[in-house]
Design an enzyme around this catalytic site. Structure first.
Site, PDB file in Angstrom:
ATOM      1  N   SER A   1      55.514  19.293  19.265  1.00 35.15           N
ATOM      2  CA  SER A   1      56.328  20.494  19.456  1.00 35.15           C
ATOM      3  C   SER A   1      55.775  21.263  20.641  1.00 35.15           C
ATOM      4  O   SER A   1      54.614  21.075  21.040  1.00 35.15           O
ATOM      5  CB  SER A   1      56.260  21.369  18.201  1.00 35.15           C
ATOM      6  OG  SER A   1      56.725  22.682  18.433  1.00 35.15           O
TER       7      SER A   1
ATOM      8  N   TYR B   1      51.699  25.387  11.387  1.00 38.75           N
ATOM      9  CA  TYR B   1      52.586  24.517  12.174  1.00 38.75           C
ATOM     10  C   TYR B   1      51.951  24.166  13.515  1.00 38.75           C
ATOM     11  O   TYR B   1      51.910  22.991  13.916  1.00 38.75           O
ATOM     12  CB  TYR B   1      53.919  25.230  12.378  1.00 38.75           C
ATOM     13  CG  TYR B   1      54.947  24.430  13.150  1.00 38.75           C
ATOM     14  CD1 TYR B   1      55.676  23.416  12.528  1.00 38.75           C
ATOM     15  CD2 TYR B   1      55.210  24.711  14.487  1.00 38.75           C
ATOM     16  CE1 TYR B   1      56.628  22.700  13.223  1.00 38.75           C
ATOM     17  CE2 TYR B   1      56.160  23.994  15.194  1.00 38.75           C
ATOM     18  CZ  TYR B   1      56.868  22.990  14.562  1.00 38.75           C
ATOM     19  OH  TYR B   1      57.807  22.270  15.252  1.00 38.75           O
TER      20      TYR B   1
END
Length: 265
Positions: free
Chosen positions: A148, A161
């Site tokens: 990401s 995350y």
């Protein structure tokens, strides 16, 4: 040269055996659709039974099983079935991940932290561990790990995350060195702000955390992108397909942003 859907036909994808985690929705489904259109043979897993049934019917996937990638046993079953039904494996897309909590670090409980890392990082380890013997037996192949933009910028109020996605980068680069002599290529994709229900939920949670409206937060997110637009999941899929294809045969150990030049998070 194009396939029946009008997409550019990438070399080597026809008949290629590909396993995709979380392949029944979002980016995973977009990848599966593109690979199916290029003639690849698919094994997909997901945690959503209804979405899995729908995707399997649409894609003609030869394997479609419920599996939580953080759970060792279902992962083993998924790859055992993949070996049995596809006769081997040529590529793995480690796509599964969860958003995790949106909160200050002092507000995050250990279970939420652990679950985010278990799915987003340990799940990639479990799937790769199962897939590598199959890729070696095939004479080589490709692994695509979904990271990401949070894996290069960091992400305030999303520390579990971001930690998982940074871990994916280290995992990817280490595997590329380890598996390169076996002609197994390993790369990471770093999507940015990808259109769909997941980013809608992320934006809403971030707006609530910071005390602004959802509309203002959405504008703030898009304003961080040089191209001033979100990324369609199909664009991420195109990068994955390229990396799996023979066109990407000399790409390994790399991290590829697909984000319209996201400037910050």
């Amino acid at each position: 040269m194009t396939d029946n859907g009008g997409a550019i036909a990438l070399p080597g994808l026809a008949g290629r055996r590909v396993a995709i985690t979380a392949g029944a929705g979002g980016i995973g489904l977009a990848i599966a659709r593109l690979l199916a259109a290029q003639g690849a043979r698919l094994a997909i897993c997901d945690v959503d039974p209804d979405a899995l049934d729908t995707a399997a019917a649409e894609l003609g996937a030869e394997v479609a099983l419920l599996a939580d990638v953080a759970d060792e046993r279902p992962v083993e079953v998924f790859f055992r079935e993949t070996a049995a039904r596809l006769g081997g494996l040529d590529a793995l897309v480690n796509n599964a991940g969860i958003a995790g909590p949106t909160a200050g670090v002092e507000e995050i409980d250990l279970d939420s932290w652990q679950r985010c890392l278990d799915v987003g990082l340990t799940g990639q380890f479990l799937c790769t561990r199962a897939a590598v013997p199959m890729l070696r037996a095939a004479g080589g192949g490709a692994i695509v790990n979904m990271s990401s933009a949070a894996g290069r910028f960091g992400y305030a109020f999303r520390t579990p995350y971001a930690a998982a996605k940074w871990g994916v980068i280290g995992f990817t680069q280490s595997l590329a060195k380890e598996l390169g002599p076996d002609d197994i290529r390993v790369n990471a994709i770093l999507p940015g702000i990808v259109e769909g229900p997941r980013i809608d939920g992320v934006i809403a949670a971030r707006a609530a955390q910071t005390g602004v409206s959802v509309e203002a937060m959405r504008a703030e997110y898009v304003g961080r992108v040089s191209l001033r637009r979100m990324t369609p999941p199909e664009d991420v899929a195109a990068m994955a397909a390229f990396l799996i294809s023979d066109a990407g045969r000399n790409l390994s150990g790399q991290s590829f942003p697909v984000d319209g030049n996201l400037e910050s998070l």
